[in-house]
Design a protein around this motif. Structure first.
Motif, PDB file in Angstrom:
ATOM      1  N   GLU A  14     -63.199  57.734  -8.913  1.00 28.37           N
ATOM      2  CA  GLU A  14     -64.652  57.545  -8.955  1.00 28.37           C
ATOM      3  C   GLU A  14     -65.051  56.293  -9.732  1.00 28.37           C
ATOM      4  O   GLU A  14     -65.953  55.589  -9.327  1.00 28.37           O
ATOM      5  CB  GLU A  14     -65.294  58.788  -9.583  1.00 28.37           C
ATOM      6  CG  GLU A  14     -66.784  58.875  -9.370  1.00 28.37           C
ATOM      7  CD  GLU A  14     -67.170  58.984  -7.906  1.00 28.37           C
ATOM      8  OE1 GLU A  14     -68.213  58.400  -7.559  1.00 28.37           O
ATOM      9  OE2 GLU A  14     -66.461  59.606  -7.116  1.00 28.37           O
ATOM     10  N   HIS A  15     -64.349  55.982 -10.834  1.00 28.80           N
ATOM     11  CA  HIS A  15     -64.768  54.843 -11.651  1.00 28.80           C
ATOM     12  C   HIS A  15     -64.401  53.499 -11.012  1.00 28.80           C
ATOM     13  O   HIS A  15     -64.888  52.468 -11.444  1.00 28.80           O
ATOM     14  CB  HIS A  15     -64.175  54.956 -13.056  1.00 28.80           C
ATOM     15  CG  HIS A  15     -62.685  54.818 -13.104  1.00 28.80           C
ATOM     16  ND1 HIS A  15     -61.837  55.813 -12.665  1.00 28.80           N
ATOM     17  CD2 HIS A  15     -61.903  53.794 -13.504  1.00 28.80           C
ATOM     18  CE1 HIS A  15     -60.600  55.419 -12.821  1.00 28.80           C
ATOM     19  NE2 HIS A  15     -60.602  54.202 -13.319  1.00 28.80           N
ATOM     20  N   LEU A  16     -63.554  53.495  -9.961  1.00 28.94           N
ATOM     21  CA  LEU A  16     -63.198  52.254  -9.262  1.00 28.94           C
ATOM     22  C   LEU A  16     -63.759  52.209  -7.849  1.00 28.94           C
ATOM     23  O   LEU A  16     -63.375  51.362  -7.047  1.00 28.94           O
ATOM     24  CB  LEU A  16     -61.674  52.118  -9.200  1.00 28.94           C
ATOM     25  CG  LEU A  16     -60.960  51.983 -10.537  1.00 28.94           C
ATOM     26  CD1 LEU A  16     -59.467  51.982 -10.343  1.00 28.94           C
ATOM     27  CD2 LEU A  16     -61.400  50.727 -11.243  1.00 28.94           C
ATOM     28  N   GLN A  24     -58.999  53.537   5.265  1.00 29.40           N
ATOM     29  CA  GLN A  24     -57.874  53.146   4.436  1.00 29.40           C
ATOM     30  C   GLN A  24     -58.176  53.338   2.952  1.00 29.40           C
ATOM     31  O   GLN A  24     -57.319  53.767   2.195  1.00 29.40           O
ATOM     32  CB  GLN A  24     -57.538  51.684   4.709  1.00 29.40           C
ATOM     33  CG  GLN A  24     -56.317  51.194   3.968  1.00 29.40           C
ATOM     34  CD  GLN A  24     -55.988  49.760   4.332  1.00 29.40           C
ATOM     35  OE1 GLN A  24     -56.755  49.113   5.015  1.00 29.40           O
ATOM     36  NE2 GLN A  24     -54.868  49.292   3.875  1.00 29.40           N
ATOM     37  N   PHE A  25     -59.399  53.062   2.514  1.00 30.76           N
ATOM     38  CA  PHE A  25     -59.700  53.114   1.090  1.00 30.76           C
ATOM     39  C   PHE A  25     -60.597  54.278   0.700  1.00 30.76           C
ATOM     40  O   PHE A  25     -60.847  54.474  -0.468  1.00 30.76           O
ATOM     41  CB  PHE A  25     -60.386  51.805   0.666  1.00 30.76           C
ATOM     42  CG  PHE A  25     -59.507  50.608   0.841  1.00 30.76           C
ATOM     43  CD1 PHE A  25     -58.465  50.374  -0.014  1.00 30.76           C
ATOM     44  CD2 PHE A  25     -59.713  49.736   1.886  1.00 30.76           C
ATOM     45  CE1 PHE A  25     -57.648  49.287   0.146  1.00 30.76           C
ATOM     46  CE2 PHE A  25     -58.907  48.640   2.058  1.00 30.76           C
ATOM     47  CZ  PHE A  25     -57.862  48.421   1.184  1.00 30.76           C
ATOM     48  N   HIS A  61     -66.592  51.263  -6.519  1.00 32.42           N
ATOM     49  CA  HIS A  61     -67.267  50.057  -6.059  1.00 32.42           C
ATOM     50  C   HIS A  61     -66.277  48.965  -5.665  1.00 32.42           C
ATOM     51  O   HIS A  61     -66.506  48.218  -4.708  1.00 32.42           O
ATOM     52  CB  HIS A  61     -68.237  49.561  -7.132  1.00 32.42           C
ATOM     53  CG  HIS A  61     -67.568  49.123  -8.403  1.00 32.42           C
ATOM     54  ND1 HIS A  61     -67.039  50.026  -9.304  1.00 32.42           N
ATOM     55  CD2 HIS A  61     -67.319  47.898  -8.895  1.00 32.42           C
ATOM     56  CE1 HIS A  61     -66.504  49.360 -10.306  1.00 32.42           C
ATOM     57  NE2 HIS A  61     -66.647  48.079 -10.095  1.00 32.42           N
ATOM     58  N   LEU A  62     -65.149  48.888  -6.356  1.00 37.80           N
ATOM     59  CA  LEU A  62     -64.148  47.869  -6.016  1.00 37.80           C
ATOM     60  C   LEU A  62     -63.520  48.144  -4.656  1.00 37.80           C
ATOM     61  O   LEU A  62     -63.345  47.239  -3.836  1.00 37.80           O
ATOM     62  CB  LEU A  62     -63.062  47.834  -7.091  1.00 37.80           C
ATOM     63  CG  LEU A  62     -63.505  47.403  -8.482  1.00 37.80           C
ATOM     64  CD1 LEU A  62     -62.382  47.549  -9.475  1.00 37.80           C
ATOM     65  CD2 LEU A  62     -63.999  45.979  -8.447  1.00 37.80           C
ATOM     66  N   TYR A  63     -63.171  49.406  -4.407  1.00 37.99           N
ATOM     67  CA  TYR A  63     -62.554  49.749  -3.137  1.00 37.99           C
ATOM     68  C   TYR A  63     -63.529  49.574  -1.975  1.00 37.99           C
ATOM     69  O   TYR A  63     -63.139  49.127  -0.902  1.00 37.99           O
ATOM     70  CB  TYR A  63     -62.028  51.191  -3.174  1.00 37.99           C
ATOM     71  CG  TYR A  63     -60.757  51.317  -3.959  1.00 37.99           C
ATOM     72  CD1 TYR A  63     -59.533  50.987  -3.399  1.00 37.99           C
ATOM     73  CD2 TYR A  63     -60.771  51.756  -5.271  1.00 37.99           C
ATOM     74  CE1 TYR A  63     -58.371  51.094  -4.120  1.00 37.99           C
ATOM     75  CE2 TYR A  63     -59.605  51.867  -5.999  1.00 37.99           C
ATOM     76  CZ  TYR A  63     -58.402  51.537  -5.416  1.00 37.99           C
ATOM     77  OH  TYR A  63     -57.251  51.644  -6.123  1.00 37.99           O
ATOM     78  N   LEU A  64     -64.789  49.908  -2.200  1.00 38.84           N
ATOM     79  CA  LEU A  64     -65.777  49.732  -1.140  1.00 38.84           C
ATOM     80  C   LEU A  64     -65.990  48.251  -0.832  1.00 38.84           C
ATOM     81  O   LEU A  64     -66.139  47.866   0.329  1.00 38.84           O
ATOM     82  CB  LEU A  64     -67.096  50.404  -1.524  1.00 38.84           C
ATOM     83  CG  LEU A  64     -67.047  51.931  -1.550  1.00 38.84           C
ATOM     84  CD1 LEU A  64     -68.355  52.493  -2.045  1.00 38.84           C
ATOM     85  CD2 LEU A  64     -66.717  52.485  -0.186  1.00 38.84           C
ATOM     86  N   ALA A  65     -65.988  47.407  -1.865  1.00 35.73           N
ATOM     87  CA  ALA A  65     -66.125  45.964  -1.644  1.00 35.73           C
ATOM     88  C   ALA A  65     -64.920  45.431  -0.863  1.00 35.73           C
ATOM     89  O   ALA A  65     -65.068  44.620   0.054  1.00 35.73           O
ATOM     90  CB  ALA A  65     -66.259  45.233  -2.975  1.00 35.73           C
ATOM     91  N   GLU A  66     -63.724  45.905  -1.212  1.00 35.10           N
ATOM     92  CA  GLU A  66     -62.509  45.494  -0.493  1.00 35.10           C
ATOM     93  C   GLU A  66     -62.565  45.946   0.963  1.00 35.10           C
ATOM     94  O   GLU A  66     -62.202  45.195   1.870  1.00 35.10           O
ATOM     95  CB  GLU A  66     -61.272  46.088  -1.187  1.00 35.10           C
ATOM     96  CG  GLU A  66     -59.959  45.752  -0.525  1.00 35.10           C
ATOM     97  CD  GLU A  66     -59.575  44.290  -0.698  1.00 35.10           C
ATOM     98  OE1 GLU A  66     -58.655  43.860   0.011  1.00 35.10           O
ATOM     99  OE2 GLU A  66     -60.194  43.592  -1.511  1.00 35.10           O
ATOM    100  N   GLU A  67     -63.042  47.140   1.175  1.00 32.12           N
ATOM    101  CA  GLU A  67     -63.167  47.654   2.546  1.00 32.12           C
ATOM    102  C   GLU A  67     -64.146  46.803   3.347  1.00 32.12           C
ATOM    103  O   GLU A  67     -63.877  46.456   4.503  1.00 32.12           O
ATOM    104  CB  GLU A  67     -63.645  49.103   2.493  1.00 32.12           C
ATOM    105  CG  GLU A  67     -63.735  49.771   3.837  1.00 32.12           C
ATOM    106  CD  GLU A  67     -64.236  51.188   3.738  1.00 32.12           C
ATOM    107  OE1 GLU A  67     -64.370  51.818   4.794  1.00 32.12           O
ATOM    108  OE2 GLU A  67     -64.504  51.668   2.624  1.00 32.12           O
TER     109      GLU A  67
END
Length: 187
Positions: A43-45, A36-37, A47-53
């Motif tokens: 690229e600059h965001l 989904q993410f 880490h946020l998407y990976l944490a949400e995933e």
């Protein structure tokens, strides 16, 4: 109050409604949404998407564990005990371990397998980078060629001006032509 339907029965029904609700939610979210993410984040965001995933993955695992444990509890024969256990389970979902079975621990490596979309995007970016590099090299060559042509035309124009000078009577000025030839030989 009808006999046999006291507060424990109402609790049991409440817990059963929650259980059915969880089952419906699990069935509705049964479609795999693992990627989904991973496809569209900048690229600059990242880490946020990976944490949400990761958070969603953990939430999904706990939901599955809750449903699994509830399923096991409803298989038992003691209805009043089930209601109390389920009530306890819903009040302390993270501390209660209803099943003695060990859940298989899945350890994922640092590198996940890339999806075909990710592979295609990487291939596209690689091709775009190569094209950009070729464009820059072609632009450099063109600029060098233009600079060389400009210099050549300048020299040619100077030579033409010197060689085309005339005397007052309209004859070619041999003095200036000889000086020009001498300069050319010295260079």
């Amino acid at each position: 109050v009808i006999s046999g339907r006291g507060f424990a029965f109402q609790r049991r029904q409440k817990v059963e409604r929650k259980y059915r609700k969880l089952l419906k939610k699990e069935q509705k979210n049964h479609l795999p949404r693992e990627d989904q993410f991973t496809d569209t984040y900048p690229e600059h965001l990242k880490h946020l998407y990976l944490a949400e995933e990761e958070r969603l993955r953990k939430q999904k695992q706990t939901l599955r564990a809750v449903i699994h444990c509830l399923h096991h509890l409803f298989q038992e024969e003691r209805p009043v005990g089930k209601a109390v256990l389920l009530l306890h389970f819903f009040t302390l979902p993270y501390q209660h371990d209803c099943c003695n079975e060990q859940q298989p621990v899945t350890t994922e490596g640092k590198f996940k397998k890339k999806t075909s979309n990710q592979k295609a995007k990487e291939e596209y970016e690689k091709i775009q980078a190569e094209r950009a590099k070729k464009r820059e090299e072609a632009e450099k060559r063109r600029q060098q060629r233009e600079a060389a042509q400009k210099l050549y035309k300048q020299k040619k124009m100077q030579a033409y001006k010197i060689l085309s000078k005339k005397t007052k009577k309209g004859q070619p000025n041999l003095n200036i032509q000889m000086e020009f030839l001498l300069q050319k030989i010295q260079q």
